[in-house]
Every structure is written in C-alpha cells, then in structure tokens.
Design a protein around this motif. Structure first.
Motif, PDB file in Angstrom:
ATOM      1  N   LEU A   6      57.357 -45.704 -63.040  1.00  0.00           N
ATOM      2  CA  LEU A   6      57.688 -44.428 -63.438  1.00  0.00           C
ATOM      3  C   LEU A   6      58.646 -43.818 -62.651  1.00  0.00           C
ATOM      4  N   GLN A   7      58.826 -44.320 -61.392  1.00  0.00           N
ATOM      5  CA  GLN A   7      59.906 -43.802 -60.423  1.00  0.00           C
ATOM      6  C   GLN A   7      61.197 -44.174 -61.053  1.00  0.00           C
ATOM      7  N   ALA A   9      62.039 -44.610 -63.870  1.00  0.00           N
ATOM      8  CA  ALA A   9      62.533 -43.910 -65.037  1.00  0.00           C
ATOM      9  C   ALA A   9      63.170 -42.577 -64.604  1.00  0.00           C
ATOM     10  N   ARG A  10      63.184 -41.969 -63.374  1.00  0.00           N
ATOM     11  CA  ARG A  10      63.795 -40.903 -62.990  1.00  0.00           C
ATOM     12  C   ARG A  10      65.247 -40.776 -63.483  1.00  0.00           C
ATOM     13  N   SER A  32      59.414 -36.371 -69.252  1.00  0.00           N
ATOM     14  CA  SER A  32      58.657 -36.539 -68.109  1.00  0.00           C
ATOM     15  C   SER A  32      58.959 -38.073 -67.817  1.00  0.00           C
ATOM     16  N   LEU A  33      58.476 -38.430 -66.547  1.00  0.00           N
ATOM     17  CA  LEU A  33      58.684 -39.778 -66.251  1.00  0.00           C
ATOM     18  C   LEU A  33      57.822 -40.966 -67.158  1.00  0.00           C
ATOM     19  N   GLY A  36      60.450 -41.318 -70.227  1.00  0.00           N
ATOM     20  CA  GLY A  36      61.420 -41.994 -69.701  1.00  0.00           C
ATOM     21  C   GLY A  36      61.020 -43.244 -69.597  1.00  0.00           C
ATOM     22  N   ALA A  85      64.965 -37.276 -67.449  1.00  0.00           N
ATOM     23  CA  ALA A  85      63.706 -37.262 -66.920  1.00  0.00           C
ATOM     24  C   ALA A  85      63.267 -37.028 -65.721  1.00  0.00           C
ATOM     25  N   THR A  86      62.296 -36.241 -65.365  1.00  0.00           N
ATOM     26  CA  THR A  86      61.858 -35.729 -63.947  1.00  0.00           C
ATOM     27  C   THR A  86      60.071 -35.768 -64.021  1.00  0.00           C
ATOM     28  N   ALA A  87      59.564 -35.872 -62.663  1.00  0.00           N
ATOM     29  CA  ALA A  87      58.320 -35.760 -62.542  1.00  0.00           C
ATOM     30  C   ALA A  87      57.702 -34.334 -63.011  1.00  0.00           C
TER      31      ALA A  87
END
Length: 190
Positions: A6-7, A9-10, A32-33, A36, A85-87
């Motif tokens: 997930l990180q 994909a930031r 969202s992550l 992403g 993409a962000t959290a």
C-alpha cells in the motif's frame, strides 16, 4: 495487500475509465492507496461507491472494482479531481484541488459527458471555488456538462448511510434518464 504494498502505491496514478459522450462521468476526490495498488477505482473495501451505484439503479448488478471497465457499457465513467494516490484526502493541498479542477474542466470539455458527478462536496468547493455548494444539482456547467455533487462514498463519511447515498445517486439517475438537458431549477437545489 501488505502495508508495504500500500505504501508503495503512494503518489501513483490510476488510468481514468472514460469515453466520449458518457451519460455520467463520476469524479472521485483522488485515488486511495488501495486504488493505487490495484489500479481499480474505489477499491478500498470500506468504500461504498460500487454498492451505492447498484442500489441507486445505475448498474443492474453490483460491480466489483476489477470490473470497472463494464461502466462504459452503461454510459458511465470514472476520473478524479486529483490524480495522485494518498492514504487520506486531507493529505492534498488546496492548490492541488484547484489545479485538479482546471484539469478536470478541460477533460470534461474534451469528453463531453452529459453530467459530471463529483463525489465529495468539500473537494468540489475547493476545486471550483464554490464555497457554498451543497449536495445536489448545481446551477452551472463545467466543460459543457451539467454538474451534480454527490456524497463521498468513503467509509469515513459517516454522515451518509449506503441507503441515503443511494437515494441521492438515484435523484441524479432520474434527472439523467428523464431530463438530461434541463438545468437545475431552484426546487432541485437544496
């Protein structure tokens, strides 16, 4: 997905699901992550976009994020105000929203959807300088498309249930199906 995946994909971007002349172009805030990482819009398990889209009548069955290309069969598409993409959406700056609004307006002008449905009133207000905008039809167009602001389907938006969101999305569907050319009237604007 692992936390590391997930990180990773930031700040990634996800291709739009679009075509010219759509009935409705849905516009999320930003990926969202999970989106992403998977490449599928509204992919976070807590996001209610896909169930709400079905419950409101836009799709005959509930699609999975991986089936997003099926939207084109129904004259629907997806894009975002901000591409990265962000959290959480609160990681985005007001400047990113304003720049995203300009890019979105150009995209809408090129694609010519009948309706632009922005899913998130705060993002809409910031991107287009409409500080007093509320959920529902707007009194102006963007890039030639009629505009409707919908509630954000994120699971973090506890003010709206899946049912009340489906009712609002259904209001848009009624307008799309029965009177696409009619501008919003004062009775339509909450």
């Amino acid at each position: 997905m692992t936390p590391e995946e997930l990180q990773a994909a930031r700040d990634s971007t996800v291709p739009d699901v679009v075509a010219g002349g759509l009935r409705v172009l849905f516009c999320g805030i930003n990926p969202s992550l999970m989106t992403g990482a998977t490449g599928h819009h509204f992919a976070h398990p807590g996001n209610r976009f896909w169930p709400v889209l079905h419950r409101s009548g836009f799709t005959p069955q509930q699609l999975k994020p991986a089936e997003q290309a099926e939207l084109l069969r129904y004259g629907l598409g997806i894009t975002n105000v901000v591409a990265r993409a962000t959290a959480r959406a609160d990681e985005l700056s007001a400047e990113e929203f304003r720049e995203g609004g300009q890019i979105l307006a150009a995209k809408v002008e090129e694609l010519r959807p009948q309706w632009l449905a922005v899913v998130g009133v705060t993002a809409y207000r910031t991107a287009f300088g409409k500080r007093t905008a509320r959920i529902g039809p707007q009194s102006h167009t963007i890039g030639g498309a009629h505009v409707w602001v919908l509630p954000n389907p994120s699971g973090l938006n506890a003010h709206w249930t899946a049912q009340t969101m489906a009712e609002e999305y259904g209001r848009l569907l009624t307008r799309v199906d029965h009177n696409t050319a009619a501008p919003a009237t004062p009775a339509d604007i909450p």
